[in-house]
Design a protein around this motif. Structure first.
Motif, PDB file in Angstrom:
ATOM      1  N   SER A 152       0.776  -1.202   0.013  1.00 55.09           N
ATOM      2  CA  SER A 152       0.144  -0.101   0.065  1.00 55.09           C
ATOM      3  C   SER A 152       1.161   1.231   0.025  1.00 55.09           C
ATOM      4  O   SER A 152       0.528   2.251  -0.578  1.00 55.09           O
ATOM      5  N   VAL A 153       2.250   1.071   0.644  1.00 55.23           N
ATOM      6  CA  VAL A 153       3.063   2.121   0.470  1.00 55.23           C
ATOM      7  C   VAL A 153       4.262   1.459   0.174  1.00 55.23           C
ATOM      8  O   VAL A 153       4.893   0.406   0.746  1.00 55.23           O
ATOM      9  N   LYS A 154       5.050   1.795  -1.031  1.00 53.27           N
ATOM     10  CA  LYS A 154       6.006   0.964  -1.722  1.00 53.27           C
ATOM     11  C   LYS A 154       7.219   1.120  -0.971  1.00 53.27           C
ATOM     12  O   LYS A 154       7.467   2.433  -0.418  1.00 53.27           O
ATOM     13  N   ILE A 155       7.950   0.032  -0.514  1.00 53.25           N
ATOM     14  CA  ILE A 155       9.386   0.347   0.421  1.00 53.25           C
ATOM     15  C   ILE A 155      10.534  -0.033  -0.740  1.00 53.25           C
ATOM     16  O   ILE A 155      10.404  -1.090  -1.546  1.00 53.25           O
ATOM     17  N   ALA A 156      11.473   0.905  -0.503  1.00 54.55           N
ATOM     18  CA  ALA A 156      12.778   0.660  -1.300  1.00 54.55           C
ATOM     19  C   ALA A 156      14.000   0.581  -0.492  1.00 54.55           C
ATOM     20  O   ALA A 156      14.221   1.344   0.586  1.00 54.55           O
ATOM     21  N   GLY A 157      14.574  -0.774  -0.493  1.00 59.33           N
ATOM     22  CA  GLY A 157      15.526  -0.925   0.483  1.00 59.33           C
ATOM     23  C   GLY A 157      17.016  -0.807   0.040  1.00 59.33           C
ATOM     24  O   GLY A 157      17.140  -0.383  -1.378  1.00 59.33           O
ATOM     25  N   PHE A 158      18.094  -0.914   0.627  1.00 58.20           N
ATOM     26  CA  PHE A 158      19.203  -0.762   0.304  1.00 58.20           C
ATOM     27  C   PHE A 158      20.250  -1.645   0.974  1.00 58.20           C
ATOM     28  O   PHE A 158      20.310  -1.669   2.217  1.00 58.20           O
ATOM     29  N   ASP A 159      20.967  -2.745   0.062  1.00 58.13           N
ATOM     30  CA  ASP A 159      21.613  -3.461   0.916  1.00 58.13           C
ATOM     31  C   ASP A 159      21.933  -5.052   0.117  1.00 58.13           C
ATOM     32  O   ASP A 159      22.805  -5.665   0.012  1.00 58.13           O
ATOM     33  N   ASN A 189      15.213  -3.031  -4.358  1.00 52.83           N
ATOM     34  CA  ASN A 189      16.567  -2.751  -3.521  1.00 52.83           C
ATOM     35  C   ASN A 189      17.681  -2.581  -4.414  1.00 52.83           C
ATOM     36  O   ASN A 189      18.077  -3.143  -5.257  1.00 52.83           O
ATOM     37  N   ALA A 190      18.477  -1.469  -3.733  1.00 50.77           N
ATOM     38  CA  ALA A 190      19.692  -1.082  -4.287  1.00 50.77           C
ATOM     39  C   ALA A 190      20.899  -2.118  -3.731  1.00 50.77           C
ATOM     40  O   ALA A 190      21.221  -1.840  -2.402  1.00 50.77           O
ATOM     41  N   ALA A 191      21.065  -3.061  -4.194  1.00 46.68           N
ATOM     42  CA  ALA A 191      21.788  -4.346  -3.497  1.00 46.68           C
ATOM     43  C   ALA A 191      23.476  -4.113  -3.902  1.00 46.68           C
ATOM     44  O   ALA A 191      23.850  -3.939  -4.752  1.00 46.68           O
ATOM     45  N   GLN A 192      24.127  -4.312  -2.595  1.00 45.54           N
ATOM     46  CA  GLN A 192      25.527  -4.399  -2.623  1.00 45.54           C
ATOM     47  C   GLN A 192      25.948  -5.941  -2.878  1.00 45.54           C
ATOM     48  O   GLN A 192      24.989  -6.587  -2.541  1.00 45.54           O
TER      49      GLN A 192
END
Length: 318
Positions: free
Chosen positions: A237-244, A261-264
């Motif tokens: 319902s609210v979009k989540i963008a992660g990082f890792d 996800n901006a994945a490392q």
């Protein structure tokens, strides 16, 4: 060529290889972490240990207890006294650690910054994701999810660290390149998941129509999920963008709670950091800046990324 000459040359090569191996094994490498124990750091630290084991060096792993700068400074001072050959370090504070790092470099100890940069000191190398580049992609993705006038909540990392600053700056650059008229609500944290949850809960109360929650690390995304559950909101319902690209972050995506996800390459960061420290200690020239890469993970490619990156082994079994 006679058999005696052939055997003689072979013996010489083996002798030289033995000397090189002995030199590598004689090196003492200190690996000093920032005390973080989340999933991402478990993978980074695991990569570092594997690289040291493979090289056969003496490996000293120490952590700044509770992420305190004073304790990390004391650890560096101790490593100088013990005359280690190189230090690979994830600084608690990019500027605060500089005096000790300058002292180490002056003592002839090579220093490699791992994941987080160091300001105010000239170091041997900095090994990390290009955080601005990766966050730029995250911001560009977020821009595609919103219209002019919409609200985006951004959960920051510690702004006292270069990593936190670069990820925020890169995200805003990517977002504003496509959407200039977007309201961005910052949720400040020091990489603390509870801070992220509490901050997002407050941000959602004052901005109930927020479209995206972007996070500087996957612990922040987990906090955002908890905040949404607390507010009675459903996944997506609210979009989540992660990082890792951590196991927990990718599990969120598999469950519908994270959309990008901006994945490392987490294990690679630790491995290359220690490999670079070993190379420098052995007198080899190393690059001043080494980018370990990143990848935008989406629901359409999450399974492949989990397999290729090695993260899948730590994810929940379906």
């Amino acid at each position: 060529m006679s058999i005696h000459r052939t055997l003689g040359r072979l013996a010489a090569v083996m002798f030289t290889a033995g000397l090189l191996m002995s030199a590598a094994q004689a090196q003492t490498i200190a690996y000093i972490t920032n005390g973080n124990t989340n999933e991402g750091w478990t993978l980074i630290n695991g990569g570092a240990k594997d690289a040291a084991k493979k090289a056969g060096v003496k490996f000293i792993e120490l952590a700044a207890e509770k992420g305190e700068l004073s304790k990390q400074l004391a650890i560096v001072e101790d490593m100088i006294t013990r005359k280690v050959n190189a230090i690979a370090i994830a600084p608690v504070d990019s500027a605060g650690i500089a005096p000790a790092i300058n002292k180490a470099m002056a003592a002839g100890i090579h220093v490699v910054a791992v994941d987080t940069g160091i300001t105010g000191a000239k170091i041997t190398s900095y090994v990390a994701t290009d955080n601005i580049k990766a966050a730029n992609v995250q911001g560009s993705w977020a821009a595609d999810q919103v219209a002019d006038g919409d609200t985006v909540i951004y959960v920051t990392g510690d702004q006292g660290q270069s990593t936190g600053r670069e990820r925020r700056d890169g995200f805003l650059q990517g977002l504003n390149a496509k959407r200039k008229n977007v309201k961005v609500v910052d949720v400040p944290t020091t990489w603390d998941q509870t801070m992220a949850q509490n901050g997002v809960e407050a941000a959602l109360r004052t901005n109930p129509n927020a479209k995206v929650i972007a996070c500087a690390w996957d612990g922040g995304a987990l906090g955002a999920k908890a905040a949404m559950l607390s507010a009675g909101l459903k996944a997506g319902s609210v979009k989540i963008a992660g990082f890792d690209g951590s196991p927990g972050g990718l599990d969120m995506m598999k469950d519908g709670w994270q959309q990008a996800n901006a994945a490392q390459m987490l294990a690679k960061i630790g491995a290359v950091g220690v490999e670079t420290a070993i190379a420098a200690a052995n007198g080899k020239k190393v690059d001043a800046r080494i980018d370990t890469g990143s990848f935008l993970v989406l629901p359409s490619n999450v399974d492949q990324f989990a397999k290729d990156s090695g993260v899948g082994q730590f994810m929940k079994k379906k």
